[in-house]
Design a protein around this motif. Structure first.
Motif, short mmCIF file in Angstrom:
data_model
loop_
_atom_site.label_atom_id
_atom_site.label_comp_id
_atom_site.label_asym_id
_atom_site.label_seq_id
_atom_site.Cartn_x
_atom_site.Cartn_y
_atom_site.Cartn_z
N LYS A 11 67.37 30.10 -8.76
CA LYS A 11 68.26 30.98 -7.99
C LYS A 11 69.70 30.44 -7.93
CE LYS A 11 64.77 33.06 -4.94
NZ LYS A 11 64.42 33.29 -3.51
N HIS A 54 61.16 44.53 -0.78
CA HIS A 54 61.70 44.05 0.50
C HIS A 54 62.77 44.98 1.08
CE1 HIS A 54 59.50 40.38 0.26
NE2 HIS A 54 60.15 39.92 -0.79
N LEU A 63 69.84 39.12 0.80
CA LEU A 63 69.10 38.57 -0.35
C LEU A 63 69.69 39.08 -1.67
CD1 LEU A 63 66.65 37.13 -1.63
CD2 LEU A 63 65.29 39.17 -1.13
N ARG A 87 53.44 28.41 -7.62
CA ARG A 87 53.66 28.54 -6.17
C ARG A 87 53.48 27.18 -5.47
NH1 ARG A 87 55.94 33.37 -4.35
NH2 ARG A 87 55.19 32.65 -2.34
N THR A 93 58.06 29.27 1.31
CA THR A 93 59.31 30.04 1.26
C THR A 93 60.40 29.34 2.07
OG1 THR A 93 57.97 32.04 1.14
CG2 THR A 93 60.31 32.32 1.68
N ARG A 104 61.20 23.35 -3.29
CA ARG A 104 61.94 23.84 -2.13
C ARG A 104 62.17 22.73 -1.10
NH1 ARG A 104 59.06 29.81 -2.00
NH2 ARG A 104 60.74 30.94 -3.02
N LEU A 111 66.03 29.07 4.28
CA LEU A 111 65.00 30.09 4.01
C LEU A 111 65.48 31.10 2.97
CD1 LEU A 111 62.45 31.73 4.63
CD2 LEU A 111 63.54 32.52 6.73
N GLY A 112 66.72 31.51 3.04
CA GLY A 112 67.25 32.48 2.07
C GLY A 112 67.61 31.81 0.75
N ASN A 114 66.70 29.39 -1.28
CA ASN A 114 65.57 28.49 -1.45
C ASN A 114 65.24 28.16 -2.91
OD1 ASN A 114 64.50 30.94 -2.09
ND2 ASN A 114 62.87 30.92 -0.56
#
Ligand code: ADP
Length: 140
Positions: A11, A54, A63, A87, A93, A104, A111-112, A114
């Motif tokens: 990300k 979402h 997001l 995972r 998350t 993570r 949290l966002g 991540n």
């Protein structure tokens, strides 16, 4: 269990901090093989479509804006139980809840923001791979 494929994203918070290689190393050390990979920057429409599941959640706008804020690296990962394994390597998350040694826990900012995305089921893995990769980009 046969080899399985899953979809992964490095990300924007991670690409911005030049952590792509560090994250790829953690995926490989965890037993997954990167069989397709490219660095792209999504449009807002693409991010909204990718995260449409979402769309009713309060964090949807934030997001989508985050996901287009910098380039991302999209990947197809292969391995035994690749969806579940990825995972596990990613961690929870919320990095505050993630196990020690997970991507993570080590790298996520919040949290966002991540650091990684990973498909959560075979159906979503197939959909997400097809969203970003053409058949020509996927080696057998
Ligand atoms: P995961 O990415 O672990 O599968 P979800 O599918 O629940 O998690 O959420 C998708 C992404 O949305 C998360 O990875 C995170 O970036 C963001 N997100 C989830 N919950 C929140 C929240 N409460 N506030 C802000 N961002 C969130």
């Amino acid at each position: 269990m046969a080899l399985e494929r899953t979809f992964s994203i490095v990300k924007p918070d991670a690409t911005k901090r030049n952590l792509t290689g560090a994250i790829c190393g953690m995926l490989e050390a965890g037993g997954l093989r990167i069989v397709a990979q490219k660095r792209i920057q999504m449009t807002l429409a693409q991010a909204q479509q990718f995260y449409s599941v979402h769309s009713e959640r309060p964090f949807y706008g934030e997001l989508c804006e985050f996901m287009i804020s910098e380039p991302i690296v999209v990947q197809v990962l292969e391995g035994e139980n690749a969806i579940l394994r990825n995972r596990e390597i990613m961690g929870a998350t919320n990095p505050a809840d993630a196990d020690a040694g997970t991507i993570r826990k080590v790298h996520a900012l919040s949290l966002g923001e991540n650091s990684v995305h990973g498909s959560d089921a075979p159906e979503t893995a197939a959909e997400e791979i097809a969203f970003f990769f053409s058949g020509l980009e996927l080696v057998g």
